[in-house]
Design an enzyme around this catalytic site. Structure first.
Site, PDB file in Angstrom:
ATOM      1  N   ASP A 184      14.608   8.390  -2.573  1.00 32.87           N
ATOM      2  CA  ASP A 184      14.796   9.402  -3.616  1.00 32.87           C
ATOM      3  C   ASP A 184      16.010  10.287  -3.321  1.00 32.87           C
ATOM      4  OD1 ASP A 184      14.118  10.987  -5.926  1.00 32.87           O
ATOM      5  OD2 ASP A 184      13.354  12.498  -4.549  1.00 32.87           O
ATOM      6  N   MET A 203      -4.465   3.447   7.653  1.00 30.89           N
ATOM      7  CA  MET A 203      -3.939   3.670   6.302  1.00 30.89           C
ATOM      8  C   MET A 203      -3.141   4.969   6.247  1.00 30.89           C
ATOM      9  SD  MET A 203      -4.636   0.900   4.946  1.00 30.89           S
ATOM     10  CE  MET A 203      -3.601   1.364   3.558  1.00 30.89           C
ATOM     11  N   GLU A 204      -3.564   5.960   7.033  1.00 34.01           N
ATOM     12  CA  GLU A 204      -2.833   7.221   7.060  1.00 34.01           C
ATOM     13  C   GLU A 204      -1.424   6.999   7.642  1.00 34.01           C
ATOM     14  OE1 GLU A 204      -6.034   6.889   7.570  1.00 34.01           O
ATOM     15  OE2 GLU A 204      -6.770   8.249   6.016  1.00 34.01           O
ATOM     16  N   LEU A 235     -10.413   3.554  -1.756  1.00 33.71           N
ATOM     17  CA  LEU A 235     -11.657   3.401  -1.002  1.00 33.71           C
ATOM     18  C   LEU A 235     -11.561   3.987   0.403  1.00 33.71           C
ATOM     19  CD1 LEU A 235     -12.555  -0.126  -2.325  1.00 33.71           C
ATOM     20  CD2 LEU A 235     -13.385   2.087  -3.123  1.00 33.71           C
ATOM     21  N   CYS A 236     -10.475   4.674   0.713  1.00 35.58           N
ATOM     22  CA  CYS A 236     -10.355   5.348   2.007  1.00 35.58           C
ATOM     23  C   CYS A 236     -11.323   6.530   2.077  1.00 35.58           C
ATOM     24  CB  CYS A 236      -8.933   5.882   2.200  1.00 35.58           C
ATOM     25  SG  CYS A 236      -7.803   4.647   2.847  1.00 35.58           S
ATOM     26  N   HIS A 237     -11.841   6.763   3.264  1.00 34.92           N
ATOM     27  CA  HIS A 237     -12.695   7.923   3.484  1.00 34.92           C
ATOM     28  C   HIS A 237     -11.850   9.179   3.646  1.00 34.92           C
ATOM     29  CE1 HIS A 237     -15.259   4.577   4.720  1.00 34.92           C
ATOM     30  NE2 HIS A 237     -16.287   5.363   4.477  1.00 34.92           N
TER      31      HIS A 237
END
Lengths: 160, 160, 160, 160, 160, 160
Positions: free
Chosen positions: F128, F113-114, F76-78
């Site tokens: 990893d 969020m970024e 739901l992020c823009h």
């Protein structure tokens, strides 16, 4: 011209340069590439172009779409919203196709990488379409022809 | 060598070639590109490489990641599962970097496009990292050096 | 036909179904869509197709590329490696284009969603190319025509 | 309405239209699709919806995410930054789900393709979730209901 | 355990490890994360879960889709074709959600990174959905619980 | 702080919040994560870092690139156009790396969020790169350190 690589901080570590305070201006870039091939391969491309063959159409599309993905391909490029892209492929002599890609933007960063990426991917797509016929093709002279807009101003490559 | 473009049907329309019945074999490809630049630009890259500068590391990564996205960039390429990718960048004289990309796969299609795409995107990334210093750089001679595996067998480019 | 939705667990929660132990077999699917438009719009598409117009070429390409991205668009689809994709667009009467998409795979899951996605995105691309001329176009009858391979065996839609 | 396809230049070649000089205005679009299915399939979807089943939630999400990828799916669409997306799925009679997708943007291009893509992918996702139960489902009547903003002004589809 | 980083060559340069000759075997991995939050936030999530709220459904989906993109997010991961993914979110005490992600594959490489990525992105999505209510949430203890298959054999984390 | 989840409508259904009318302002976010590992693993990373090893360079890049894909990972992020991203990795005691990610934007939505996604993916990439040596590593304490800009104003996490 700068004295240092803007994508690296003062310890040489990669970053996405901060352009938050740059002006939003109109910017354009024009890049070019050349796909050298056997004359017979070029003849086949041009010949099948007559009715409704797809080689050049596919390459044009691939270039346009690649321009839109430049931010994802080139790690430190900024995401941006291209406002126009054109890719043209024309015969250049009897053994080459010339690819011209032009990108436009109103934004805070230049669009050179978008134009160079579009030209490169269109050229790679020509290779892919024709490789069963001519595996020795070569992509040459990918370069920036011209750019306008932005703080660094206009650039126009001198004739070689 | 074929007499027609395998990516086009008999009416010249693009398609993703049907390889369902091809054998699954080991395949490799090696592609090369060259980034020509001012000697001073090359010196800056090599110099900043000493402590822990990121120019070549970023280009290597970009090449490896682009190889994995070839199916998305080149419209008629098949999706495939690369089993190994290496990208190397070395000075080539005092005014160029040579990019070598090698891809491997056990699958039904060759990996030439993956190696060519990796070499091209690594070269474009060098351009991006250094463009503030040298906008006249040029990417040259993107070509397939060698491929092995598959029905069309081995290909090795003759020395120019 | 099942009595429950295989993409949901016994509490109704979404999952990507476990196909680890399914057989690897050849699978095909054929899906179809129709783009209904004003007769004048269709005439314009067919007319510009004569010399070397790109409308149908762009739609074909978009469909092929969308087939390769189905795993990313449809949340619970498995990633898979299509071994062949064809998209065709033909006039259907004087006011519609019919889109036929065919996908092939040797794998553990069917390719219905890939064929349906290819047909849908090719149809949407026709809409995009022509919307400045005819905004009331409509995409109709997206359906699976036929599938072969896999445990659920052959499916062929009855004539309506 | 235009007399020519804006995505093609005067020689019929595809391009991404130059919108650099268009105004940045608020734009909206509302698109709709219908998934026709067996009444029993619809009953199963609605029934499992009661506790916390995921069919409609997955379809809503898929539609919203597809709207954000429209620039990547539809080859000549501009990249843009949607400022709002809503996807709703409601029963439509006893044998269909109606999908309504609404997109918003402050930008230089319309968002019709984003709304149409969201509705289409949400509908395809319903197909995917339910195909093990009802393979004969059909997606119908994907169309633009309404758009506002931009030079071409308001569009509202007349009742059929 | 190895004595060196397999993703680096003997000069410390990144590569995608060559797995061409590894066996194709069944592999699984189970990873876990925890989202710690205010008890009131957890109560809101669980409360809205009763009728048909989407918080946990969205997080599950995001985790499943992220697993499929691991090859694109983690630069040196191999592309692979997951054959099953499950993501579960359960309350863990009165102030946390526990995320469990399980991935399966028949292939040449392990799926630890896919499971870890699924758990991480599901947890980030919970953060996104709830951040307007509780910005101090924290994601904790992302770790591999267990893996099976492959040359390095079984791994099971000891209880802390 | 809100009393409800802004990503859900009043019936609990997910949507991409409408930010069309929000102001375009400068926004920043700083997120942090920690990768806990065996002291020997950390020593190996730092040791190979001296000449030109790529572990930290690869993780930095992965974080920067993930920030650009947040809109695609978190449902739901823009979509937004980051104007700057920095990712730093530093030793934290003798058994951990600390990851700091900072994002900037001039836009209508925050970039928390970024930053959180960049920190998480950089940490996953360290896992990893080192998992062949130390499979019991753990990613801890992913949290937002600070944000500025936007209607909800400044946030600074209190020291724990």
């Amino acid at each position: 011209m700068n004295d240092s690589f803007s994508h690296l901080d003062d310890q040489g570590r990669a970053r996405m340069v901060d352009v938050t305070d740059k002006d939003t201006t109109a910017r354009t870039a024009h890049a070019r590439a050349r796909v050298r091939m056997a004359p017979r391969t070029l003849a086949m491309i041009l010949d099948q172009e007559h009715p409704k063959g797809d080689v050049l159409a596919v390459a044009r599309l691939a270039g346009i779409q690649a321009a839109k993905k430049t931010w994802d391909l080139i790690p430190l490029c900024h995401p941006l919203m291209l406002s126009g892209v054109e890719v043209q492929l024309e015969p250049d002599g009897d053994d080459a196709l010339r690819v011209d890609a032009r990108c436009k933007l109103k934004g805070r960063t230049g669009v050179e990488m978008e134009a160079l990426t579009a030209a490169s991917v269109a050229a790679l797509t020509v290779y892919d379409m024709c490789k069963a016929v001519d595996r020795a093709m070569e992509i040459e002279h990918i370069h920036l022809v011209e750019k306008t807009g932005g703080r660094s101003g206009e650039f126009r490559r001198e004739a070689p």
